[in-house]
Write an enzyme that holds these catalytic residues in place. Sequence first.
Site, PDB file in Angstrom:
ATOM      1  N   GLY A  24       0.842  -1.186   0.000  1.00 14.46           N
ATOM      2  CA  GLY A  24       0.000   0.000   0.000  1.00 14.46           C
ATOM      3  C   GLY A  24       0.874   1.231   0.000  1.00 14.46           C
ATOM      4  O   GLY A  24       2.086   1.133   0.119  1.00 14.46           O
ATOM      5  N   GLY A  26       2.354   5.078   1.163  1.00 11.90           N
ATOM      6  CA  GLY A  26       2.543   5.968   2.300  1.00 11.90           C
ATOM      7  C   GLY A  26       3.594   5.593   3.306  1.00 11.90           C
ATOM      8  O   GLY A  26       4.330   4.623   3.174  1.00 11.90           O
ATOM      9  N   CYS A  51       6.044  -5.305   1.003  1.00 14.59           N
ATOM     10  CA  CYS A  51       6.176  -3.866   0.772  1.00 14.59           C
ATOM     11  C   CYS A  51       5.761  -3.067   2.015  1.00 14.59           C
ATOM     12  O   CYS A  51       6.469  -3.107   3.008  1.00 14.59           O
ATOM     13  CB  CYS A  51       5.426  -3.452  -0.486  1.00 14.59           C
ATOM     14  SG  CYS A  51       5.928  -1.811  -1.078  1.00 14.59           S
ATOM     15  N   HIS A 142       8.291  -6.978  -4.376  1.00 12.29           N
ATOM     16  CA  HIS A 142       7.008  -7.594  -4.719  1.00 12.29           C
ATOM     17  C   HIS A 142       7.222  -9.002  -5.284  1.00 12.29           C
ATOM     18  O   HIS A 142       7.476  -9.155  -6.477  1.00 12.29           O
ATOM     19  CB  HIS A 142       6.264  -6.720  -5.736  1.00 12.29           C
ATOM     20  CG  HIS A 142       5.786  -5.445  -5.145  1.00 12.29           C
ATOM     21  ND1 HIS A 142       4.575  -5.343  -4.509  1.00 12.29           N
ATOM     22  CD2 HIS A 142       6.373  -4.236  -5.053  1.00 12.29           C
ATOM     23  CE1 HIS A 142       4.425  -4.105  -4.061  1.00 12.29           C
ATOM     24  NE2 HIS A 142       5.501  -3.411  -4.371  1.00 12.29           N
ATOM     25  N   GLU A 144       5.057 -11.130  -5.873  1.00 10.39           N
ATOM     26  CA  GLU A 144       3.949 -11.476  -6.769  1.00 10.39           C
ATOM     27  C   GLU A 144       4.175 -10.933  -8.181  1.00 10.39           C
ATOM     28  O   GLU A 144       3.455 -11.284  -9.106  1.00 10.39           O
ATOM     29  CB  GLU A 144       2.617 -10.961  -6.191  1.00 10.39           C
ATOM     30  CG  GLU A 144       2.396  -9.480  -6.316  1.00 10.39           C
ATOM     31  CD  GLU A 144       3.107  -8.602  -5.287  1.00 10.39           C
ATOM     32  OE1 GLU A 144       2.781  -7.402  -5.241  1.00 10.39           O
ATOM     33  OE2 GLU A 144       3.982  -9.080  -4.544  1.00 10.39           O
TER      34      GLU A 144
END
Length: 172
Positions: A24, A26, A51, A142, A144
Amino acid sequence: VFPWDSTAAQVLAASPDGIVLGNGPGDPAALPACISVARDLVGTMPLLGICLGHQLLGQALGLETFKLRFGHRGANHPVLELDTGRVLVTAQNHGFAVRPPGEGRDFDTSFGPGRVTHVSLYDGTVEGIELTGMPVSSVQYHPEASPGPHDARPVLTGFVASLASAAPRAVA
């Protein structure tokens, strides 16, 4: 799948086989409630952070995060897997990182010993952590994605294997 503001009790009430703290946007430090939930979930069942989930887990374990001068964006980011010496080609998209625990790769947590498992070959930032003897781990990149195209697959297959080997839980 749960929204970002779910409590640990809500997640555990669903009796999942394992938990993925997803990616996500931020600053993880701006999400103290999410860090608290991650802390509450550690040790309940297999847990994998990806992440932002990696950064939240790092803070839940007592590590700090910081803003990168230049974020890691795109594919072809080389990451060193410390146990094997393999270099993984990874995809990344983040502006914050977990601060190394000091000298060496081992660190203490309130859950037991932890260690750094992966580092960036660009800037040495922490790219992976795990708790020793507990199915709790995370990666900054990542797994994925497929820039390697299969370099990071063991992160996911290892997590699935931890689900199969986890002790069965009684369902109320």
